[in-house]
Design an enzyme around this catalytic site. Structure first.
Site, PDB file in Angstrom:
ATOM      1  N   LYS A 230      -7.738 -31.188 -21.239  1.00  0.00           N
ATOM      2  CA  LYS A 230      -6.824 -31.714 -22.260  1.00  0.00           C
ATOM      3  C   LYS A 230      -6.729 -30.799 -23.475  1.00  0.00           C
ATOM      4  O   LYS A 230      -7.523 -29.880 -23.676  1.00  0.00           O
ATOM      5  CB  LYS A 230      -7.263 -33.122 -22.672  1.00  0.00           C
ATOM      6  CG  LYS A 230      -6.924 -34.178 -21.629  1.00  0.00           C
ATOM      7  CD  LYS A 230      -7.221 -35.572 -22.108  1.00  0.00           C
ATOM      8  CE  LYS A 230      -6.735 -36.611 -21.101  1.00  0.00           C
ATOM      9  NZ  LYS A 230      -7.057 -37.993 -21.534  1.00  0.00           N
ATOM     10  N   ARG A 264     -13.046 -38.940 -15.055  1.00  0.00           N
ATOM     11  CA  ARG A 264     -11.723 -38.752 -14.456  1.00  0.00           C
ATOM     12  C   ARG A 264     -11.358 -37.279 -14.609  1.00  0.00           C
ATOM     13  O   ARG A 264     -11.222 -36.781 -15.723  1.00  0.00           O
ATOM     14  CB  ARG A 264     -10.687 -39.642 -15.149  1.00  0.00           C
ATOM     15  CG  ARG A 264      -9.277 -39.513 -14.578  1.00  0.00           C
ATOM     16  CD  ARG A 264      -8.307 -40.412 -15.338  1.00  0.00           C
ATOM     17  NE  ARG A 264      -6.959 -40.332 -14.785  1.00  0.00           N
ATOM     18  CZ  ARG A 264      -6.042 -39.438 -15.151  1.00  0.00           C
ATOM     19  NH1 ARG A 264      -6.339 -38.538 -16.081  1.00  0.00           N
ATOM     20  NH2 ARG A 264      -4.852 -39.432 -14.592  1.00  0.00           N
TER      21      ARG A 264
END
Length: 282
Positions: A230, A264
């Protein structure tokens, strides 16, 4: 509404079990959720799977590398993206889930969606085992669609992942406590909490939340962390999603040390290695 009482005691080594349509998923050892994006526009180009062959190969890769959950998404939530319509999301999911179920009929499948009718469809038509919802409001009370999602997952009886978009850990805790109270009042049993890295937070706020992640154990529920490649990593390092695996591994390891139960990730093998090393410390 009564809130969960927040104690300054960390519940280390909590043991949780999720009932995924009769399949019991033990979280005593942290588990990996592998990402399968059936989208043309996910922020990380390497995760985009659109053809039947790509989806089948990704399904096997996720499981072969050691993940226990496949998280299928069909509507990108990357910043500044134009979301797919509900009809487009359903069409993509029907294609992807039919392939995943064919290739791995016993796999635990999570579906990443914020739309209540999509959640209903994937559970009723494909037996999706978990709903992973990133649709929480940022600065307002629970919305009508959010409450509709709560009612649907409670009726369907599947585990539900709630992701907070609040900017500070104090706000995340209060938000999650209120949501859990609401879900419990509707009869929802299995709830997983996600602090929402990359959502509603600046880069600095993301790291402040990470620094206090262990406080989420106060709510005595499983914690999911999704920081894979991210912007909180690549913006800090002046890099890109494609060059953010090392930073992802560092933050996944820190997350495990602070109590994360599910990671995740795009890169399953590396996350499994994190868990193996972490578990050997105990």
């Amino acid at each position: 509404m009564m809130h969960y009482e927040i104690f300054c005691i960390f519940a280390a080594n909590m043991e949780y079990t999720l009932n995924c349509n009769g399949k019991l998923l033990e979280l005593k050892t942290p588990q990996v959720m592998g990402i399968l994006n059936a989208t043309p526009d996910s922020f990380y180009a390497g995760s985009r799977m659109q053809t039947e062959q790509e989806i089948a190969e990704r399904t096997h890769q996720i499981l072969d590398e050691g993940a226990t959950i496949i998280d299928v998404g069909a509507c990108s939530t990357r910043p500044d993206s134009e979301p797919a319509t509900e009809a487009e999301e359903m069409e993509r999911l029907r294609m992807a889930l039919s392939i995943v179920r064919r290739e791995a009929p016993e796999a635990v499948i999570s579906v990443d969606t914020y739309r209540p009718d999509v959640a209903r469809m994937v559970v009723e038509e494909f037996g999706a085992d978990i709903i992973n919802d990133v649709g929480a409001p940022v600065n307002c009370e629970l919305s009508t669609p959010q409450l509709a999602m709560f009612r649907i997952v409670s009726r369907l009886g599947v585990p539900y992942i709630y992701m907070s978009r609040k900017a500070t850990m104090k706000e995340v805790l209060l938000d999650c406590a209120e949501v859990v109270d609401t879900l419990r009042s509707m009869g929802q049993k299995d709830v997983i909490l996600d602090p929402g890295f990359g959502f509603g937070k600046t880069v600095d706020e993301n790291y402040k939340v990470m620094n206090e992640l262990e406080r989420m154990q106060m709510l005595h529920l499983p914690i999911l962390v999704g920081i894979s490649r991210k912007s909180m990593i690549y913006k800090l390092l002046g890099s890109s999603p494609e060059n953010s695996l090392n930073g992802t591994t560092v933050l996944n390891t820190i997350s495990l040390m602070k109590g994360a139960n599910i990671l995740r990730v795009h890169d399953v093998k590396e996350a499994i290695e994190c868990i193996k090393c972490f578990s050997n410390l105990e």
